[in-house]
Design a protein around this motif. Structure first.
Motif, PDB file in Angstrom:
ATOM      1  N   ASN A 107       0.830  -1.196   0.000  1.00  0.00           N
ATOM      2  CA  ASN A 107       0.000   0.000   0.000  1.00  0.00           C
ATOM      3  C   ASN A 107       0.866   1.248   0.000  1.00  0.00           C
ATOM      4  N   GLY A 108       0.240   2.381  -0.185  1.00  0.00           N
ATOM      5  CA  GLY A 108       0.986   3.635  -0.203  1.00  0.00           C
ATOM      6  C   GLY A 108       0.766   4.333  -1.515  1.00  0.00           C
ATOM      7  N   MET A 109       1.440   5.444  -1.656  1.00  0.00           N
ATOM      8  CA  MET A 109       1.316   6.199  -2.893  1.00  0.00           C
ATOM      9  C   MET A 109       1.753   5.316  -4.057  1.00  0.00           C
ATOM     10  N   PRO A 110       0.921   5.106  -5.077  1.00  0.00           N
ATOM     11  CA  PRO A 110       1.301   4.188  -6.152  1.00  0.00           C
ATOM     12  C   PRO A 110       2.577   4.654  -6.841  1.00  0.00           C
ATOM     13  N   CYS A 111       3.544   3.791  -6.892  1.00  0.00           N
ATOM     14  CA  CYS A 111       4.738   4.101  -7.680  1.00  0.00           C
ATOM     15  C   CYS A 111       5.455   2.810  -8.001  1.00  0.00           C
ATOM     16  N   SER A 136       9.293   1.472  -8.514  1.00  0.00           N
ATOM     17  CA  SER A 136      10.718   1.808  -8.512  1.00  0.00           C
ATOM     18  C   SER A 136      11.566   0.553  -8.560  1.00  0.00           C
ATOM     19  N   ARG A 153      10.090  -0.388 -16.762  1.00  0.00           N
ATOM     20  CA  ARG A 153       8.850  -0.155 -16.019  1.00  0.00           C
ATOM     21  C   ARG A 153       7.680   0.101 -16.946  1.00  0.00           C
ATOM     22  N   ARG A 213       4.449  -2.440 -17.473  1.00  0.00           N
ATOM     23  CA  ARG A 213       3.091  -1.978 -17.189  1.00  0.00           C
ATOM     24  C   ARG A 213       2.180  -2.267 -18.390  1.00  0.00           C
ATOM     25  N   PHE A 271      -2.720  -4.379 -13.831  1.00  0.00           N
ATOM     26  CA  PHE A 271      -1.521  -3.831 -13.220  1.00  0.00           C
ATOM     27  C   PHE A 271      -1.939  -3.146 -11.929  1.00  0.00           C
ATOM     28  N   PRO A 272      -1.327  -3.486 -10.808  1.00  0.00           N
ATOM     29  CA  PRO A 272      -1.811  -2.979  -9.526  1.00  0.00           C
ATOM     30  C   PRO A 272      -1.533  -1.483  -9.349  1.00  0.00           C
ATOM     31  N   SER A 273      -2.477  -0.787  -8.702  1.00  0.00           N
ATOM     32  CA  SER A 273      -2.199   0.612  -8.375  1.00  0.00           C
ATOM     33  C   SER A 273      -1.694   0.643  -6.942  1.00  0.00           C
ATOM     34  N   LEU A 309      -1.646   8.442   6.605  1.00  0.00           N
ATOM     35  CA  LEU A 309      -2.232   7.473   5.670  1.00  0.00           C
ATOM     36  C   LEU A 309      -1.183   6.810   4.775  1.00  0.00           C
ATOM     37  N   LEU A 310       0.101   7.169   4.975  1.00  0.00           N
ATOM     38  CA  LEU A 310       1.127   6.757   3.995  1.00  0.00           C
ATOM     39  C   LEU A 310       1.231   5.246   3.812  1.00  0.00           C
ATOM     40  N   GLU A 311       0.835   4.461   4.820  1.00  0.00           N
ATOM     41  CA  GLU A 311       0.944   3.007   4.694  1.00  0.00           C
ATOM     42  C   GLU A 311      -0.340   2.392   4.146  1.00  0.00           C
ATOM     43  N   ASP A 312      -1.343   3.219   3.894  1.00  0.00           N
ATOM     44  CA  ASP A 312      -2.617   2.689   3.391  1.00  0.00           C
ATOM     45  C   ASP A 312      -2.667   2.780   1.870  1.00  0.00           C
ATOM     46  N   ALA A 313      -3.750   2.223   1.327  1.00  0.00           N
ATOM     47  CA  ALA A 313      -3.912   2.273  -0.131  1.00  0.00           C
ATOM     48  C   ALA A 313      -4.262   3.696  -0.557  1.00  0.00           C
ATOM     49  N   LEU A 314      -3.497   4.221  -1.490  1.00  0.00           N
ATOM     50  CA  LEU A 314      -3.701   5.588  -1.970  1.00  0.00           C
ATOM     51  C   LEU A 314      -3.721   5.568  -3.486  1.00  0.00           C
ATOM     52  N   ASN A 333      -5.848   6.227 -11.451  1.00  0.00           N
ATOM     53  CA  ASN A 333      -4.407   6.032 -11.253  1.00  0.00           C
ATOM     54  C   ASN A 333      -3.584   6.808 -12.290  1.00  0.00           C
ATOM     55  N   MET A 343       1.466   8.956 -11.192  1.00  0.00           N
ATOM     56  CA  MET A 343       2.308   8.089 -10.356  1.00  0.00           C
ATOM     57  C   MET A 343       3.548   8.862  -9.944  1.00  0.00           C
ATOM     58  N   PRO A 344       3.866   8.883  -8.680  1.00  0.00           N
ATOM     59  CA  PRO A 344       5.087   9.584  -8.272  1.00  0.00           C
ATOM     60  C   PRO A 344       6.302   8.900  -8.889  1.00  0.00           C
ATOM     61  N   LYS A 347       9.238   8.372  -7.798  1.00  0.00           N
ATOM     62  CA  LYS A 347      10.245   8.117  -6.738  1.00  0.00           C
ATOM     63  C   LYS A 347      11.058   9.376  -6.483  1.00  0.00           C
TER      64      LYS A 347
END
Lengths: 510, 123
Positions: free
Chosen positions: A26-30, A32, A45, A49, A59-61, B89-94, B117, B120-121, B123
Motif C-alpha cells: 500500500n501507499g502512494m502508487p509508484c 521503482s 517499467r 506496465r 496492473f496494480p495501483s 495514511l502513507l501506509e494505506d492504499a492511496l 491512477n 504516479m510519483p 520516486k
C-alpha cells in the motif's frame, strides 16, 4: 505481498544469478527499481506496465518496489523485463510462488506482452546449470541454449504463456535442439580452393598454416590473388568440436549476433575493414562487449591491406596473439574474453604494389618502401609464423583449364595433421593444443631434428643471417610439416620448406 | 470571481456529483496545503483517492486532461503526500486520479472523463 524470482545477468563471458525481489504494498502508487539497474532496466517499467495490461492481467495501483540483488553488481540489458513482470504477478497471487524456486527467467517484453530475444541465453544456461534445473527464455533465444546438457530449457512466445506454464495450466514444450549449421557447413563453402589457378606453393602454405594453427602473412602485388586465397582459407579448416562450438556460440550470443541459428559449428571468419577502431577490434564500451578478435575466437581474423590499419589497432593484437585472450579494462570492471584465432593478413610489398614484380616497374623510392613496411611493428611481425610471397600469374598459368584440389580434399589432410598434434599434446597444459602455441621449452622437447637437418639449419642461420626468433618459428613450422607427413623426426626437406615460409627474414627488403 | 475560476468551480461541482453517483465518499473539497490545493479527496472502499479536476470549455487547445503536465503532476503529488502525512495514511492504499471535464459555452456538461491512477510519483 513479496515474491522472489531468479534471473541472470551476463558479465564478460559468464553469467551470474540475480535475485529479483518484488514487493507490492500500500501507499502512494509508484514503481521503482533498485539495485544498480542501468537505463534499459529503468525503462522496463513502462514496458512491463503495458505488457501486463495487454496480456489481460491487471496492473496494480500500489507501491511496487523491485530489488535486484546482489545490490553491488551493475546490471544491464532488457532481459529483466520478464522476471520483473512475473514477480509482480506472483506478488499479486496470480502465480503460485512455489513454482519459482528452481527456475531462471530471462526475457525482454514488448508492449503487447510478446517476448523478444535477449543477448546471452547460452552463457546463462551454461553458467547456472549447476544451481538451477529449469530455464524459461523467449522462444527466439531458447534454441541456442537448448544444447546445454542436464537442464530443461522452455521457450515461450508471450508473457501469458509463461504465466500459464507457471500456474500449471498449459505447460510449455521443451525447446528443440538446434544445430542448423552442421549440415549447412557442407554446402556453405561456395568459395572453393580449386577456383584458384596456379599459386600451388601458396595453397601449400595455407595448408601448413591450417594444420598447425599458424598465423600467416601474404605479400604480393595487386591482383595476384592474395585476398582470393585468404577468403578460401576457412574452407580448409576442420569444423568446430562441441566444446569450441559452445565457446564460440557463447561469444556470439553475448554480442547479440546469433539470430536464432542455434550452435555454430562453422569456424567464424571476421574480416574487419581497415578503418576499424581499436575498441571495435579489442572489445569495448562501458559494459565491455567482445570485439572482432573475440568474435574470431576459434576461427580466422582476416586483415586485408594490413599496413592501412591504424597503428594502435594493430598493436592491440599483440597481447591476444600471445596469450589467446584479451583483458578489456574499464573503470567499472575488467573482463576477459577468449581470442584464440588464426591471423591471416594480406599486404602489398610497397605503396604502388609492384616492388617484387619481375615485369612491372615499381615507382616507389626506398624511403617510401621503408616507411610503408615500418607501419607493421617488429613485435607484431614476430607473432606471424608464415610469411609468403604471392607472385603475379603469367599468361600460361592464367589460361590453364586444369583446376587444383578442392577445399574438401585439403581439409581431410588438415584434420589428419591436427589429430597427430592432439595425440602428442594430450595430457599437456591446456594452452598447448597446436604447434603454433609451443614455447621454447616445448620446442626442445618436441622438435627433434635429424643430423642433416640440424646441419642445414645451421648453414641457413649463418648464410641468411636468421635471428634467434626466426629460428624458433622455423622449428615450429617444420614440426607442422613433419606432422603432415606423420614423421616423428624433422628431416632436411621439412626444414628447407619452413625456411621458404620466412621470406621477410631472408632480407628481401631493406 | 474571474470567468475562468467560474469554469473551474463548475467543473469541480460536476466532478463531485459524478463521484457521489459512483459510490465514492467525498471527504474533502479544495483542501489547502502549503503548496497549493487538492480539488477533491474521496474514499472508495479502503482506498483514499485524490482527484485533480481539470475543466475546459473548448477542446481547441487539446482535451482538459492534456493540461496535467509533468510539472503539474509533481505539484499534485506533493499536495497529496502532504495530506497523507498529516492524516497518517502513507501506509494505506492511496491513488491519484484525474477527472477531465469539458463544458459547453453555457457551462453545461459536455464530456466527463475519469482516469484512474493517472498520476504516479516518480520516486
Amino acid at each position: 505481498m513479496l515474491s522472489k524470482i531468479y534471473s541472470s545477468c551476463v558479465i564478460g563471458i559468464n553469467a551470474y544469478a540475480i535475485e529479483v525481489e518484488v514487493d507490492v504494498a500500500n501507499g502512494m502508487p509508484c514503481f521503482s527499481v533498485v539495485g544498480l539497474p542501468d537505463t534499459s532496466i529503468r525503462e522496463s517499467r513502462d514496458r512491463i506496465r503495458a505488457a501486463i495490461k495487454n496480456s489481460g492481467y491487471t496492473f496494480p495501483s500500489n507501491k511496487i518496489t523491485v530489488n535486484l540483488s546482489p545490490a553491488d553488481v551493475k546490471k544491464e540489458g532488457a532481459g529483466f523485463d520478464l522476471p520483473i513482470a512475473v514477480g509482480i504477478l506472483a506478488a499479486l497471487g496470480v502465480i503460485p510462488k512455489e513454482a519459482l524456486h528452481k527456475t531462471v527467467i530471462c526475457g525482454e517484453l514488448s508492449l503487447d506482452g510478446r517476448l523478444k530475444g535477449f543477448r546471452g541465453a547460452l552463457p546463462v544456461a551454461i553458467s547456472l546449470k549447476d544451481r538451477f534445473r529449469d530455464f524459461i527464455f523467449p522462444a527466439k533465444s531458447a534454441g541456442e541454449a537448448s544444447n546445454v546438457e542436464g537442464v530443461s530449457i522452455y521457450g515461450a512466445k508471450a508473457l501469458k504463456e509463461v504465466v500459464e506454464h507457471l500456474k500449471g495450466i498449459n505447460p510449455l514444450g521443451l525447446a528443440e535442439k538446434e544445430c542448423a549449421s552442421r549440415e549447412e557447413s557442407q554446402c556453405s563453402c561456395e568459395r572453393d580452393m580449386k577456383d584458384v589457378k596456379g599459386q600451388e606453393h601458396v595453397k601449400r602454405g595455407l595448408e601448413v598454416a591450417a594444420s598447425g594453427s599458424h598465423n600467416m602473412l601474404l605479400l604480393g602485388p595487386p591482383g595476384s590473388g592474395k585476398s582470393m586465397l585468404a577468403r578460401r582459407f576457412p574452407g580448409i579448416l576442420p569444423d568446430l568440436d562441441i566444446e569450441e562450438a559452445l565457446e564460440t556460440t557463447k561469444i556470439y550470443s553475448i554480442a547479440g549476433e546469433l539470430d536464432g541459428s542455434g550452435l555454430l559449428f562453422e569456424r567464424p571468419v571476421r574480416m574487419p575493414h581497415h578503418t576499424i577502431s581499436y575498441a571495435a577490434m579489442a572489445g569495448g564500451g562501458s559494459f565491455p562487449m567482445p570485439g572482432e578478435i573475440s568474435l574470431a575466437n576459434n576461427g580466422v581474423l582476416f586483415l586485408d591491406e594490413l599496413p592501412e590499419f591504424r597503428r594502435d589497432v594493430l598493436e592491440t593484437l599483440r597481447q591476444p596473439l600471445e596469450s589467446g585472450e584479451i583483458t578489456v579494462t574499464r573503470i567499472q570492471q575488467s573482463l576477459r574474453y577468449p581470442s584464440r584465432f588464426i591471423l591471416m593478413a594480406a599486404m602489398n610489398p610497397c605503396p604502388c604494389g609492384y616492388f617484387t614484380d619481375p615485369h612491372k616497374r615499381c615507382n616507389c623510392t626506398p624511403n617510401q618502401i621503408q616507411r610503408y613496411l615500418s607501419k607493421i611493428s617488429g613485435p607484431l611481425l614476430d607473432r606471424i609464423d608464415i610469411h609468403l610471397e604471392v607472385p603475379r600469374l603469367n599468361y600460361e598459368q592464367m589460361s590453364k583449364r586444369r583446376s587444383g584440389e578442392s577445399s574438401e580434399e585439403i581439409k581431410t589432410r588438415v584434420v589428419g595433421a591436427r589429430c597427430v598434434q592432439k595425440e602428442r599434446f594430450a595430457g599437456k597444459p591446456a594452452y598447448l593444443s597446436y604447434n603454433a602455441y609451443m614455447n621454447s621449452s616445448d620446442l626442445e622437447e618436441f622438435c627433434v631434428l635429424s643430423g642433416e637437418a640440424e646441419e642445414l639449419l645451421k648453414t641457413a642461420i649463418l648464410e641468411l643471417g636468421i635471428s634467434a626468433r626466426a629460428y624458433d618459428k622455423i622449428l615450429k613450422i617444420s614440426r607442422t610439416i613433419a606432422d603432415m607427413e606423420r614423421s616423428k623426426i624433422i628431416e632436411t626437406h621439412h626444414i628447407s620448406e619452413a625456411i621458404g615460409y620466412r621470406c621477410l627474414d631472408r632480407g628481401l627488403w631493406a | 470571481m474571474r470567468p475562468k475560476d467560474l469554469v473551474g468551480r463548475r467543473g469541480e461541482e460536476i466532478a463531485r456529483k459524478f463521484l457521489l453517483s459512483r459510490g465514492y465518499r467525498v471527504i474533502e473539497r479544495n483542501f489547502k496545503t502549503p503548496f497549493g490545493e487538492i480539488d477533491l479527496i474521496a474514499e472508495e472502499g479502503e482506498c483514499t483517492v485524490f482527484f485533480e479536476v481539470k475543466t475546459r470549455i473548448s477542446e481547441t487547445f487539446g482535451p482538459p486532461s492534456a493540461a496535467v503536465t509533468e510539472d503539474k503532476a509533481c505539484r499534485v503529488v506533493k499536495n497529496c503526500v502532504f495530506y497523507a502525512q498529516k492524516k497518517k495514511l502513507l501506509e494505506d492504499a492511496l491513488r491519484i486520479d484525474v477527472i477531465a471535464v469539458t463544458l459547453d459555452q453555457g457551462l453545461r456538461l459536455h464530456i466527463l472523463k475519469h482516469v484512474r491512477n493517472a498520476i504516479m510519483p516518480e520516486k
